[in-house]
Design an enzyme around this catalytic site. Structure first.
Site, PDB file in Angstrom:
ATOM      1  CE  LYS A   1      -1.342   2.630   2.968  1.00 14.71           C
ATOM      2  NZ  LYS A   1      -1.142   3.876   2.154  1.00 14.71           N
TER       3      LYS A   1
ATOM      4  CD  GLU B   1      12.706   4.055   8.369  1.00 15.90           C
ATOM      5  OE1 GLU B   1      12.741   5.012   9.181  1.00 15.90           O
ATOM      6  OE2 GLU B   1      12.537   4.195   7.162  1.00 15.90           O
TER       7      GLU B   1
ATOM      8  CB  CYS C   1      13.257   8.735   8.562  1.00 15.61           C
ATOM      9  SG  CYS C   1      13.936   7.450   7.495  1.00 15.61           S
TER      10      CYS C   1
ATOM     11  CD  GLU D   1      11.120  12.617  11.393  1.00 13.06           C
ATOM     12  OE1 GLU D   1      11.889  11.968  10.665  1.00 13.06           O
ATOM     13  OE2 GLU D   1      10.055  12.137  11.853  1.00 13.06           O
TER      14      GLU D   1
END
Length: 488
Positions: free
Chosen positions: A183, A259, A293, A390
């Site tokens: 997906k 992750e 990331c 982040e």
């Protein structure tokens, strides 16, 4: 879009891939895919329903036994052929990726090179899954340790690296003998759809790869995850979503790989080669417009070199060209959407309100598309939001430190632990940093660390498991121990 771009987009599959057939979603539902550099609609793709998702699981389950029996050499050959096809279609894939995600074409080409390596690496690993046949310590028998495919897998990929994240998950799953439902992110489904067609051309049997595009990820994925026939979930994305998926997976004790988020420290010691550190900072921060990331978010610079580092870096950042990724010379593309621009701007303003100095950028760019100026902040207070959250944008935030112990404490002051970067010419200090900093990966005098042959993953709330490397295929294999008594 120009005529070349329009022609290319019309050649991308836009339906669901279910059991080897391209099918419309239930009710022929569709959603639009946008170019983030213009806001223009590129095309619409099938918008799967929960029933479509369950159909994909049915087909993956039906294909599992035959695929698991396929010889490792056959699986290897198919992955090798897929690797070749990705390179043969590199120009098309790069343009598709740039159109739907926004990154400069040069970076799209680099991602294809990186992402294709997972196909080649796991083509090689498919024939190197080792077991053990050894006597038990008591001498009363022999232990046999073997591995077998875990079973049907659900792979959920993010929007920021649409090719590499797909190949990094599909390749080890197929190499291990697992069927998959992938997906892709609703923001960038086109690259995955095109790659799926290349897998078909490479010889992947019907039902082994199923692609489900949807604007309703939670509603479509939840019943798949709840079904006991699914045996593996691999997710790349935010920590918040990862936590929710882990809660869902707990009910069926589903094997997971996660992750998740990152907030990487980039440490520059007083003995570092500053020119090298600046170059590394540009690579670690601005690749993919900071939307990675592994991107360096917290720049921890020794107080004796902080001013020189900041000034040199700001000069380089002010020279960057911002624009649509298809334009020559562009090095900074758009953020993925307007919400990302708003977040970046909010973090910058919070830091400035706490005393940070803005040396470059610091504002959204007016006009079409989701653009934000590449920015450099110095003298950032460690209590600022930009230090804890982040960023996922082209913003450097510099914090000064005085001692090695302080640098380590600042680096570890995060719930995340994915990547870290250290610049020093002292080998013993570098070795200490490897031991002391909480991260799953580290670059020592290196601003780019990802490699298909290396295990990718983090510690703390940056995730579970590893992708790539010798470790990657075992995420898709079960281990079985058998005892044969000596009397036999």
């Amino acid at each position: 879009m120009n005529d070349t771009e329009k022609l290319l987009i019309t050649n991308v599959p836009t339906k669901l891939l279910l059991g080897g057939e391209w099918r419309a979603a239930e009710g022929d539902a569709r959603f639009d895919v946008l170019d983030p550099s213009t806001g223009e609609v590129l095309c619409s793709v099938a918008d799967a329903s929960p029933a479509d998702g369950m159909r994909a699981l049915d087909l993956a389950v039906a294909a599992q036994a035959a695929w698991a029996r396929t010889s490792p050499r056959t699986r290897s050959d198919i992955l090798q052929r897929a690797y070749q096809l990705v390179h043969e279609h590199e120009d098309r894939l790069a343009l598709i990726m740039t159109l739907e995600m926004g990154k400069p074409l040069a970076e799209s080409h680099a991602e294809i090179g990186y992402g294709a390596e997972f196909l080649r690496w796991f083509a090689e690993e498919a024939v190197r899954v080792n077991g053990r046949y050894t006597p038990v310590p008591e001498g009363t028998g022999t232990m046999v340790v073997t591995h077998r495919p875990v079973g049907p897998c659900l792979l959920i990929t993010p929007w920021n690296f649409p090719l590499a994240m797909a190949t990094r998950k599909i390749a080890p799953a197929l190499a291990a003998g697992c069927t998959v439902i992938i997906k892709p992110a609703a923001l960038t489904p086109l690259t995955t759809l095109y790659v799926a067609r290349l897998f078909e051309e490479a010889g992947v049997p019907a039902g082994v790869i199923n692609v489900v595009t949807t604007s309703r990820s939670g509603a479509v994925c939840a019943p798949i995850i709840a079904d006991p026939r699914l045996r593996k979930l691999s997710f790349t994305g935010s920590t918040d979503v990862g936590r929710a998926l882990l809660r869902q997976a707990a009910d069926s004790v589903l094997r997971t790989s996660m992750e998740l988020g990152g907030n990487a420290p980039f440490i520059v010691f007083d003995d570092a080669d500053l020119d090298d550190a600046v170059q590394g900072a540009l690579a670690a921060k601005f690749r993919n417009t900071g939307q990675a990331c592994t991107a360096a978010n917290r720049f921890l610079v020794h107080e004796s070199v902080a001013d020189r580092f900041a000034a040199t870096l700001a000069d380089r950042v002010r020279a960057m060209r911002v624009g649509r990724g298809t334009e020559p010379g562009v090095t900074i593309g758009p953020l993925i959407d307007d919400a990302a621009v708003t977040k970046a701007d909010s973090l910058v303003h919070d830091a400035v309100s706490r005393g940070a100095r803005l040396l470059a950028g610091g504002s959204p760019i007016d006009g079409a598309g989701s653009f934000y100026e590449p920015s450099v902040l110095t003298d950032v207070d460690a209590g600022s939001r930009i230090f804890a959250e982040e960023i996922f944008g082209p913003v450097v935030s510099i914090v000064r430190f005085g001692s090695e112990d302080e640098a380590v404490a600042l680096a570890n002051a995060s719930e995340y632990g994915l990547a870290a970067y250290v610049y020093t010419r002292d080998l013993q200090r570098a070795r200490r940093m490897i031991e002391l900093i909480d991260s799953g990966m580290m670059g020592v005098n290196a601003g780019v660390i990802s490699n298909a042959a290396a295990p990718f993953g983090g510690v703390k709330q940056s995730g579970l498991g590893r992708e790539g490397g010798a470790e990657g295929i075992y995420e898709y294999l079960e281990t079985k121990y058998s005892l044969i008594p000596s009397a036999l």
